[in-house]
Every structure is written in structure tokens, then in C-alpha cells.
Design an enzyme around this catalytic site. Structure first.
Site, PDB file in Angstrom:
ATOM      1  N   CYS A   8       6.151  31.345  -0.937  1.00  0.00           N
ATOM      2  CA  CYS A   8       6.692  31.923   0.301  1.00  0.00           C
ATOM      3  C   CYS A   8       5.863  33.130   0.734  1.00  0.00           C
ATOM      4  CB  CYS A   8       8.129  32.365   0.076  1.00  0.00           C
ATOM      5  SG  CYS A   8       9.201  31.020  -0.390  1.00  0.00           S
ATOM      6  N   ARG A  12      -1.512  29.758   2.768  1.00  0.00           N
ATOM      7  CA  ARG A  12      -0.898  29.652   1.434  1.00  0.00           C
ATOM      8  C   ARG A  12      -0.145  28.343   1.260  1.00  0.00           C
ATOM      9  NH1 ARG A  12       0.648  35.033  -0.509  1.00  0.00           N
ATOM     10  NH2 ARG A  12       2.677  34.240  -1.089  1.00  0.00           N
ATOM     11  N   TRP A  41       8.002  28.020   0.995  1.00  0.00           N
ATOM     12  CA  TRP A  41       7.535  26.924   0.146  1.00  0.00           C
ATOM     13  C   TRP A  41       8.735  26.589  -0.716  1.00  0.00           C
ATOM     14  CZ3 TRP A  41       6.775  26.122  -5.143  1.00  0.00           C
ATOM     15  CH2 TRP A  41       5.920  25.077  -5.484  1.00  0.00           C
ATOM     16  N   ASN A  66      10.753  36.203  -1.317  1.00  0.00           N
ATOM     17  CA  ASN A  66       9.769  35.435  -2.066  1.00  0.00           C
ATOM     18  C   ASN A  66      10.087  35.649  -3.542  1.00  0.00           C
ATOM     19  OD1 ASN A  66       7.537  33.991  -2.918  1.00  0.00           O
ATOM     20  ND2 ASN A  66       6.158  35.751  -2.788  1.00  0.00           N
ATOM     21  N   GLY A  67      10.171  34.547  -4.301  1.00  0.00           N
ATOM     22  CA  GLY A  67      10.479  34.667  -5.733  1.00  0.00           C
ATOM     23  C   GLY A  67      11.578  33.688  -6.105  1.00  0.00           C
ATOM     24  N   GLU A 118     -10.725  19.112 -14.513  1.00  0.00           N
ATOM     25  CA  GLU A 118     -10.803  19.796 -13.233  1.00  0.00           C
ATOM     26  C   GLU A 118     -11.057  18.797 -12.111  1.00  0.00           C
ATOM     27  OE1 GLU A 118     -10.024  22.401 -11.902  1.00  0.00           O
ATOM     28  OE2 GLU A 118     -11.213  22.492 -10.060  1.00  0.00           O
ATOM     29  N   LYS A 137      -8.630  17.940  -8.837  1.00  0.00           N
ATOM     30  CA  LYS A 137      -9.066  17.915  -7.423  1.00  0.00           C
ATOM     31  C   LYS A 137      -8.551  16.654  -6.745  1.00  0.00           C
ATOM     32  CE  LYS A 137      -9.764  21.060  -7.898  1.00  0.00           C
ATOM     33  NZ  LYS A 137      -9.493  22.421  -7.904  1.00  0.00           N
ATOM     34  N   GLU A 141      -4.569  16.468  -6.460  1.00  0.00           N
ATOM     35  CA  GLU A 141      -3.829  17.395  -5.589  1.00  0.00           C
ATOM     36  C   GLU A 141      -4.115  17.156  -4.113  1.00  0.00           C
ATOM     37  OE1 GLU A 141      -4.594  21.623  -5.882  1.00  0.00           O
ATOM     38  OE2 GLU A 141      -6.574  21.254  -6.676  1.00  0.00           O
ATOM     39  N   HIS A 179      -6.990   6.303 -28.802  1.00  0.00           N
ATOM     40  CA  HIS A 179      -5.728   6.693 -29.472  1.00  0.00           C
ATOM     41  C   HIS A 179      -4.531   6.497 -28.566  1.00  0.00           C
ATOM     42  CE1 HIS A 179      -7.972   8.227 -32.884  1.00  0.00           C
ATOM     43  NE2 HIS A 179      -8.764   8.855 -32.038  1.00  0.00           N
ATOM     44  N   LYS A 189      -1.287  27.863  -2.064  1.00  0.00           N
ATOM     45  CA  LYS A 189      -2.546  28.458  -2.501  1.00  0.00           C
ATOM     46  C   LYS A 189      -2.322  29.526  -3.569  1.00  0.00           C
ATOM     47  CE  LYS A 189      -6.908  29.166  -2.637  1.00  0.00           C
ATOM     48  NZ  LYS A 189      -7.751  28.142  -3.297  1.00  0.00           N
TER      49      LYS A 189
HETATM   50  C1  AGP Z   1      -6.454  24.338  -7.957  1.00  0.00           C
HETATM   51  O1  AGP Z   1      -7.146  23.513  -7.040  1.00  0.00           O
HETATM   52  C2  AGP Z   1      -5.011  24.561  -7.557  1.00  0.00           C
HETATM   53  N1  AGP Z   1      -4.895  25.038  -6.239  1.00  0.00           N
HETATM   54  C3  AGP Z   1      -4.231  25.367  -8.582  1.00  0.00           C
HETATM   55  O2  AGP Z   1      -4.251  24.651  -9.789  1.00  0.00           O
HETATM   56  C4  AGP Z   1      -4.746  26.801  -8.884  1.00  0.00           C
HETATM   57  O3  AGP Z   1      -5.972  26.753  -9.567  1.00  0.00           O
HETATM   58  C5  AGP Z   1      -3.718  27.497  -9.776  1.00  0.00           C
HETATM   59  O4  AGP Z   1      -2.508  27.593  -9.051  1.00  0.00           O
HETATM   60  C6  AGP Z   1      -4.162  28.892 -10.240  1.00  0.00           C
HETATM   61  O5  AGP Z   1      -4.366  29.709  -9.135  1.00  0.00           O
HETATM   62  P1  AGP Z   1      -5.123  31.133  -9.365  1.00  0.00           P
HETATM   63  O6  AGP Z   1      -6.506  30.819  -9.818  1.00  0.00           O
HETATM   64  O7  AGP Z   1      -5.060  31.797  -8.036  1.00  0.00           O
HETATM   65  O8  AGP Z   1      -4.349  31.868 -10.425  1.00  0.00           O
END
Ligand code: AGP
Length: 604
Positions: A2, A27, A72, A98-99, A477, A481, A484, A500, A599
Site C-alpha cells: 500500500c 509499487r 495492495w 499501510n501494514g 532467479e 522472472k 512473476e 531425487h 515493487k
Molecule cells: C523480484 O523480481 C521481485 N520483485 C521480488 O522478489 C523482490 O526481489 C523482493 O520482493 C525483494 O525486494 P527488495 O530487493 O526490494 O528487498
């Protein structure tokens, strides 16, 4: 997560508040709203959708002041009723939050037992109803009486129709910044200082149940005992350039293309044995006996690679934990443990919570972050900045490779000061490191080849991404990508683990993307490719030029510029980013603001 914004001052509060919310859109959010005071009454407009739809609804004369929110969803679906601001049952107070309030359910039941009606499913509405139940004419006092009842994290801003001259704000663990001009005739409140871009203001940050009374001409801050406190302020000056896609279709594609330059910026001025002051003394760095890295998502993947750097170059036990798990372990830590908190945003609640636990055990904490003045940089003993520039796309790309660049340089620095780095190795390693921007450019120049591969694999719904040693976190990683931004079931798997269990899933509709650039394990990865091929699994391999045996097994190969194992994640990561981008594009997904994600994840 949020976003909160509020404004009181001589400009048009409504316009200023909407402009502030626009700065928070990056965000990620699913609903939005604003509230203000006009002629002694609260006016509220909300939208279970984007800000552009909200603006069409608003038909307001001038407001005395305004607060706004981008939501959010955590508690409750994406509906009008759940959108903020929330009003108390007497329609006197409007609040944005927010929280997460962890005990909201019991608080709501208690309020309901007193006959107080609820319109939403949210925890936030409980806060405003509680404040209202304590209100006896003084809004600050009502907030003061409410905060101790709340468990969890919050940043709140609220207004009361009988006080058109004030906004009240409070925060605990969730970020909340107040920016004001020199004579305090105008103040902005936000959960993200990116909302202050384009201004040159004084900024203070609320924390630890502090309460702010914000009026034209004065800001009063009270601690959790309601005693006035003087807050340290910083000058926030930002020659704001609205983030631009610079001709690219998406911010993600632009940010992928920036990486030769952003890595160079991460390097600049740091290729010296003394590196740079990081807020922790050389003596302490020399005495460290363990390095523990914390992070979430992409930052955790960088952290796992970083832990290998430290073991390979510094020769001390190093590990990385996902922050949301780390804080519930009982790790053996102490003053001889260097904790490194990795976070692009510097606002990730799980990472902040984990570093706070480590701090309690006397550890020295180093932050590696991309945002100056973020909460992380205020809570660590020292910080190293990525200098990658604002990363707008929810999907992290340039921050990842800049984290790797900084981790490499830090490992070289620690290795040097602890006498572990021979001059010959230093020269060799630095020479390879300096080639990385051009290696990345080579991959970028072949983006069309990766796009063709993406078109071939775009229809699959399931993938394994596999690799060994430096290539395993790299594979994780790359899987993140794809997952998400294209909503495809893509998961990283240690190549050695396939037999395994995961191998049971392989079939002609379940391809494997193999990251083969770790030379030390190249024979083993070839065997793994054979295992997949024998089960009919399609194979797309990212392999270093020269490892020709891969072409005998894989269905498709994208050749990467060869380098040392430690540096192999860079070019491989770019290839993975582009693969994910082009598959998501082929599938018509919302690349920069994928569903359900934000974000900056400021809730646990
Ligand atoms: C990565 O593409 C994502 N957006 C997410 O996993 C992100 O890396 C994670 O939320 C950590 O964010 P930060 O690096 O701002 O702490």
C-alpha cells in the site's frame, strides 16, 4: 504494498494528493482512493481499480487538506468497500493505512459487540473505528490511546472533519515520511519518499509508535509516551525526472538494457583495495568469523551467490537465508558475525525484521541497497549503494546484477584486507570483472535470438530451471522472472536434485531450461541434460561458447560469452531476464505491474 500520501499547504490539496498517488503507482496496487475536508465534512472518493478511473469520478471543489491511498490487498478482496480511505461509523474520521494489524479480528469482534458496524473486510477499518471510539475532541490523544492496542506493523494518516487544519500520522515498522518546506507552510506525508520526487524539502521519518500532528506552520512529533520529541531531519533534494521508458515498450525492457551501464556505475571508484568506507571498521571486518546474508526474492538469489563469493575469495563460512525464514530460526550469531542485508528498495518488511533480530544479538549489519534514505539504510551500521537508478518495473533486473557487482567487490576487499588475495589472483579477477559490462552487451545485442527462442517456448505452462553451483541461484532467479511476469509455473531446481524426485514431472510438455556456465560442474550438467532428454523433456540450454557437447543434447542452445565460474551469473542472468520478458510479451501479460505483486513488499 500500500501507498499512503497526504498534503496540507497552499497548493490545491486534491491535485497534489492525486499527483502524489501517481508517484506511488509503480509499487503495484489494485485499488485507490482519496479523502479530504470541505465545508466541515469529509469527502471521500474510492475506486476498486486504477487511479485513472478514480480521477474520472472526482467532482470536488477545493479541499482544506487531503489524504490518499493505493491499496495492495492483504485482508479482503479488491472491492470498493475494502479500498481506503476508511471512515469511522460517524463519518467524522478518514484514515489510510499501510501494514498489517495482526490482532484485527479480536479487536473487530470487541468493537462489534459494542454495536459498531463494519463496512469492509479490512484490518485498516478496525484502526479508524478504534480511534473514533477514543476520540473526545483531541485527535492526537485518540491515536495515542489506540496504538498500544494494535499488534503488528502500521503507517497511518488520518483526518477529522472538526479539525480541517490538521493531518495526524503515526508509524510502527512500516515506513512513513513527512516532507516540509522551510517555513512549514506545506507538508507532504508518504509511505514512500519517491512521492516527494521533484521537490527540495526537509524530511523526517516516523517510527516506534511516534505520532505526528501536521499543520500549516508547524509539525509536532510525540513519542509513544506522548512526550514531544525533536526529530533529525534530512534534506531531500531530487531533480525529478519522471521515470521514462525511453522508447522501450516496458520499464523492464529498458532496465534490462541499462545493465552494462548500471554495473559500471556499481564498479566506479570501488576497484581499489580500500574499496570505500562502509561504516564498519577494518579491524572489525578483519575479525569477522562468519558472514550471514539476508534477503527476499531476487535479493535472496543474489545473496546465495554472494555467500559463494565470500567462501571462495574470503575463505570464511558464509551463508544466505531467506529473510522471512531467518527471523524465525535461532541462528548462532554474535559480534563476530557480519550480517549483510540485501534489498533493492530498502523497505522489505521481512528483511528489516530479520536484521532487527540480528542487531539484538550484537551483530554488525551492512546494508546493500538501491534507495538512499530508505529504512534499511537508517537501520544498518553501514550501507553500500547499488547506484543503479530507480528500478520501476516490479520485476527486479538491474538491481540483481548490481548486487552481484557490489558483492564481488566487497568479497575482493575483504579478501585483500584479510591477506587472502594474492596480487596475481587480484589482477586476474579484476580483469575478468571489468569484462562483464561488455559480456552483457553481447547478450543484449542477441536479444532477437532469445526472442525467437521465447516464441518457441511461450506456450508451455510448466518449466524447471536448473543449474549447479553458481548456476543454481542463477536458475532460481531466471525462474522467478518468468513466474512473476508470465504467471507460468517455473521453478528453480538444483540440477543434481532432478533425479531425487523432480524428474518424475519431466515429459514432452515440461521443458527444462539449463544454465550450464559453471565450468567446474560441466560434466555433471551434461549428465543431467541426458537424464531429461531420455524422458523426452524439451531442453533449452544457456551455455558458454566452447562447451559444444551441450549442442548434442539440448534442443536449443543460446551461447554465452565464457568467463570464470564466479562471474558466470551475470551474462546468464541477462539471458534469463530476456527469456522471461519475451515469453511474457508473447503471452500478452502486464509486464511492469504483474498481478498480485508489488515493487516494495512492506508487509510481512
Ligand atoms: C523480484 O523480481 C521481485 N520483485 C521480488 O522478489 C523482490 O526481489 C523482493 O520482493 C525483494 O525486494 P527488495 O530487493 O526490494 O528487498
Amino acid at each position: 504494498m500500500c501507498g499512503i500520501f497526504g498534503y496540507i499547504g497552499d497548493k490545491d490539496p486534491l491535485k497534489t494528493c492525486l499527483a502524489g498517488l501517481e508517484q506511488l503507482e509503480y509499487r503495484g496496487y489494485d485499488s485507490t482512493g482519496i479523502a479530504g475536508i470541505a465545508e466541515g465534512a469529509i469527502s471521500t472518493y474510492k475506486e476498486a481499480g486504477k487511479l485513472s478511473l478514480l480521477k474520472q469520478k472526482i467532482n470536488l471543489s477545493r479541499l482544506d487538506l487531503a489524504i490518499g491511498h493505493t491499496r495492495w490487498a492483504t485482508h479482503g478482496k479488491v472491492t470498493y468497500e475494502n479500498a481506503h480511505p476508511h471512515l469511522d461509523s460517524s463519518q467524522s474520521i478518514a484514515l489510510v493505512h499501510n501494514g498489517i494489524i495482526e490482532n484485527y479480528d479480536s479487536l473487530r469482534e470487541e468493537l462489534k459487540s459494542r454495536g459498531i458496524p463494519f463496512l469492509s473486510e479490512t484490518d485498516s477499518e478496525v484502526i479508524v473505528q478504534l480511534i473514533s471510539s477514543h476520540y473526545q475532541g483531541n485527535l492526537v490523544d485518540a491515536v495515542y490511546k489506540t496504538l498500544p492496542l494494535l499488534k503488528g506493523a502500521f503507517a497511518i494518516a488520518l483526518i477529522h472533519k472538526d479539525h480541517p487544519d490538521q493531518i495526524v500520522a503515526a508509524a510502527r515498522e512500516s515506513p512513513l515520511a513527512i516532507a516540509y518546506n522551510d517555513d512549514c507552510t506545506e507538508s507532504l506525508i508518504s509511505s514512500d519518499q519517491n512521492a516527494f520526487l521533484g521537490t527540495s524539502l526537509n524530511v523526517l521519518f516516523l517510527m516506534g509508535d511516534e505520532i505526528a500532528l501536521i499543520q500549516k506552520g508547524a509539525i509536532h512529533i510525540f513519542d509513544q509516551a506522548l512526550q514531544p520529541v525533536e526529530k533529525k531531519t534530512e534534506r531531500f533534494k531530487n531533480d525529478y525526472k519522471a521515470p521514462s521508458k525511453e522508447g522501450f515498450a516496458h520499464f523492464m525492457r529498458k532496465e534490462i538494457s541499462e545493465q552494462p551501464q548500471t554495473i559500471q556505475k556499481a564498479f566506479d571508484g570501488r576497484f581499489t583495495p580500500d574499496f570505500e568506507p562502509i561504516g564498519i571498521s577494518l579491524e572489525e571486518l578483519k575479525s569477522m568469523r562468519h558472514i550471514w546474508i539476508l534477503g527476499c526474492g531476487t535479493s535472496a538469489h543474489a545473496g546465495h551467490i554472494g555467500a559463494m563469493y565470500f567462501e571462495d575469495l574470503v575463505k570464511i563460512p558464509s551463508s544466505c537465508d531467506i529473510a522471512s525464514e531467518a527471523r524465525y530460526r535461532d541462528p548462532i550469531l554474535g559480534p563476530d558475525t557480519l550480517v549483510i542485508a540485501l534489498s533493492q528498495s530498502g523497505e522489505t518488511a521481512d528483511t528489516l525484521a530479520a536484521l532487527r533480530e540480528a542487531k539484538k544479538q550484537g551483530c554488525r549489519i551492512l546494508g546493500i541497497c538501491n534507495v538512499q534514505n530508505s529504512t534499511l539504510t537508517r537501520e544498518t551500521d553501514g550501507s553500500i549503494f547499488l547506484k543503479a537508478g530507480p528500478e520501476v518495473s516490479v520485476c527486479s533486473t538491474k538491481a540483481f546484477t548490481s548486487q552481484l557487482a557490489v558483492l564481488n567487490l566487497l568479497a575482493l576487499h575483504l579478501s585483500h584486507i584479510r591477506g587472502r588475495l594474492s596480487p596475481a589472483l587480484a589482477v586476474h579477477y579484476v580483469d575478468k570483472l571489468k569484462q562483464i559490462p561488455s559480456h552483457i552487451q553481447q547478450v543484449l545485442d542477441q536479444a532477437a535470438d532469445i526472442e525467437r527462442l521465447a516464441q518457441k517456448y511461450a506456450a508451455y505452462e510448466d518449466f524447471f530451471f536448473m543449474g549447479r553451483r553458481y548456476m543454481f541461484p542463477t536458475a532460481q532467479e531466471a525462474a522467478l522472472k518468468l513466474k512473476e511476469i508470465s504467471y507460468v509455473n517455473a521453478n528453480g531446481c538444483p540440477a543434481g536434485e532432478l533425479k531425487h524426485g523432480p524428474l518424475a514431472l519431466i515429459n514432452p510438455s515440461f521443458p527444462v531450461v539449463a544454465f550450464c556456465a559453471n565450468i567446474r560442474t560441466q560434466e555433471k550438467i551434461l549428465s543431467n541434460l541426458m537424464e531429461v532428454k531420455a524422458r523426452g523433456g524439451p531442453i533449452l540450454a544457456f551455455a558458454p561458447q566452447g562447451l559444444n557437447a551441450v549442442a548434442d543434447v539440448a534442443d536449443d542452445v543460446f551461447w554465452l560469452p565464457p568467463t570464470i565460474d564466479e562471474l558466470s551469473p551475470f551474462a546468464s542472468a541477462i539471458a534469463g531476464q530476456l527469456l522471461a520478458y519475451f515469453i511474457a510479451k508473447e503471452r500478452g501479460c502486464d509486464i511492469d505491474q504483474p498481478r498480485n505483486l508489488a515493487k516494495s513488499v512492506t508487509v510481512e
